[in-house]
Design an enzyme around this catalytic site. Structure first.
Site, mmCIF file in Angstrom:
data_model
loop_
_atom_site.group_PDB
_atom_site.id
_atom_site.type_symbol
_atom_site.label_atom_id
_atom_site.label_comp_id
_atom_site.label_asym_id
_atom_site.label_seq_id
_atom_site.Cartn_x
_atom_site.Cartn_y
_atom_site.Cartn_z
ATOM 1 N N LYS A 178 -9.729 2.064 -1.777
ATOM 2 C CA LYS A 178 -9.801 1.264 -0.400
ATOM 3 C C LYS A 178 -10.766 1.703 0.394
ATOM 4 O O LYS A 178 -11.414 2.687 0.488
ATOM 5 C CB LYS A 178 -8.527 1.770 0.273
ATOM 6 C CG LYS A 178 -8.597 0.928 2.170
ATOM 7 C CD LYS A 178 -6.966 1.204 2.857
ATOM 8 C CE LYS A 178 -6.904 1.273 3.874
ATOM 9 N NZ LYS A 178 -6.066 0.716 4.542
ATOM 10 N N VAL A 201 0.246 -1.866 10.400
ATOM 11 C CA VAL A 201 0.892 -2.060 12.132
ATOM 12 C C VAL A 201 0.464 -2.724 13.038
ATOM 13 O O VAL A 201 1.095 -3.187 14.219
ATOM 14 C CB VAL A 201 0.551 -0.325 12.575
ATOM 15 C CG1 VAL A 201 1.955 0.882 10.654
ATOM 16 C CG2 VAL A 201 -0.472 -0.143 11.986
ATOM 17 N N CYS A 211 -5.225 -3.148 2.646
ATOM 18 C CA CYS A 211 -4.933 -3.638 3.923
ATOM 19 C C CYS A 211 -6.099 -3.473 4.804
ATOM 20 O O CYS A 211 -6.547 -4.541 4.708
ATOM 21 C CB CYS A 211 -4.042 -1.981 4.377
ATOM 22 S SG CYS A 211 -3.027 -2.513 6.033
ATOM 23 N N GLU A 213 0.132 -1.331 -0.026
ATOM 24 C CA GLU A 213 -0.038 0.320 0.040
ATOM 25 C C GLU A 213 0.984 0.989 0.014
ATOM 26 O O GLU A 213 2.195 1.165 0.659
ATOM 27 C CB GLU A 213 -0.637 -0.340 2.068
ATOM 28 C CG GLU A 213 -1.592 1.513 1.235
ATOM 29 C CD GLU A 213 -2.727 0.903 2.968
ATOM 30 O OE1 GLU A 213 -2.114 0.012 3.224
ATOM 31 O OE2 GLU A 213 -3.432 1.769 3.260
#
Ligand code: ACM
Length: 266
Positions: A113, A173, A146, A41
């Site tokens: 997205k 993350v 993501c 991404e």
């Protein structure tokens, strides 16, 4: 078919340097005769913007912008499909967190997205279209970006539309998406290619461990937590057309859509 995830460490806010980095990975993938290459991404801008303005300055049009144009040239040169995440600018106000899909014959499509993560809600507009499956001569591809991983509904839509490989450009993350992809591939009987990045930006550290799974949810290859690399596997995407989980259980035909109405309401 040989598919690969490029696990890279982009340079924050240095698009030209990042395009050089992406070109090197495309060359390497070309030398390894890879047919489908997935980048993370936001692989040209970096992720952790200080402001909406900064994100807007780093955004570019798809397909007219420099990265999609570069990918189109490289996809033709190396005869492969390239998918990667970009901040996408539009003529109207606002930018999207998008993925461009290009192939040897040119531009294929763009996915915006839908589910924005954390501060992305300050920087981006959410995509307004359900995800599409791109039916190429050799494979049918679905793309999410993501944090879409956290919403099984969109993977399911892709499966119902005939997706054979779910490609997931990511800047993860949290440590969950790799585990979730195992379930997504198993319950939908498709392959997944998760391309994550490494490195840190401000307080955010990206978790690497890019991975490819088969239609049984087996991990075919997995990257390290903090090393870059090109991770590839040879697969037969047609296997994703077999939706039998056992001899007597078909994951499409055995659904009870008469009992799923609750999914369609808030
Ligand atoms: C994410 O959606 N980049 C976590």
């Amino acid at each position: 078919m040989k598919v690969a995830a490029a696990q890279i460490r982009p340079f924050f806010a240095e698009p030209q340097k990042n395009r050089q980095l992406l070109s090197r990975y495309c060359k390497k993938a070309g030398q390894q005769e890879i047919d489908l290459l997935v980048f993370p991404e936001l692989c040209v801008s970096g992720y952790n913007f200080t402001s909406k303005k900064q994100a807007e300055v780093l955004a570019e049009p798809i397909p007219g912008g420099p990265t999609t144009q570069l990918w189109m040239r490289l996809a033709e040169q190396y005869n492969m499909v390239i998918i990667g995440g970009l901040a996408e600018s539009k003529q109207s106000s606002g930018i999207y967190n998008s993925a461009a899909i290009v192939g040897p014959n040119g531009f294929i499509g763009c996915y915006r997205k839908i589910h924005l993560f954390a501060r992305e809600k300050e920087w981006f507009l959410p995509g307004q279209h359900p995800p599409s499956v791109w039916k190429l001569p050799s494979v049918s591809l679905g793309v999410l970006v993501c944090f879409d991983w956290a919403f099984p509904e969109v993977s399911r839509i892709l499966m119902l539309e005939g997706c054979e490989i779910l490609c997931l450009p990511a800047n993860l993350v949290l440590p969950y998406a790799q585990r979730v992809m195992i379930a997504r591939s198993l319950e939908n009987r498709f392959f997944t290619v998760l391309a994550n990045r490494i490195g840190s930006e401000g307080k955010l550290t990206f978790t690497g461990r890019s991975q490819i799974t088969n239609t049984q949810g087996d991990i075919l290859i997995k990257g390290a937590k903090n090393r870059t690399g090109l991770f590839s596997a040879v697969i037969n995407p047609a296997k994703a057309q077999n939706k039998f989980l056992t001899n007597t259980n078909h994951i499409i035909q055995d659904r009870r859509v008469d009992l799923y109405q609750r999914l369609l309401h808030e």
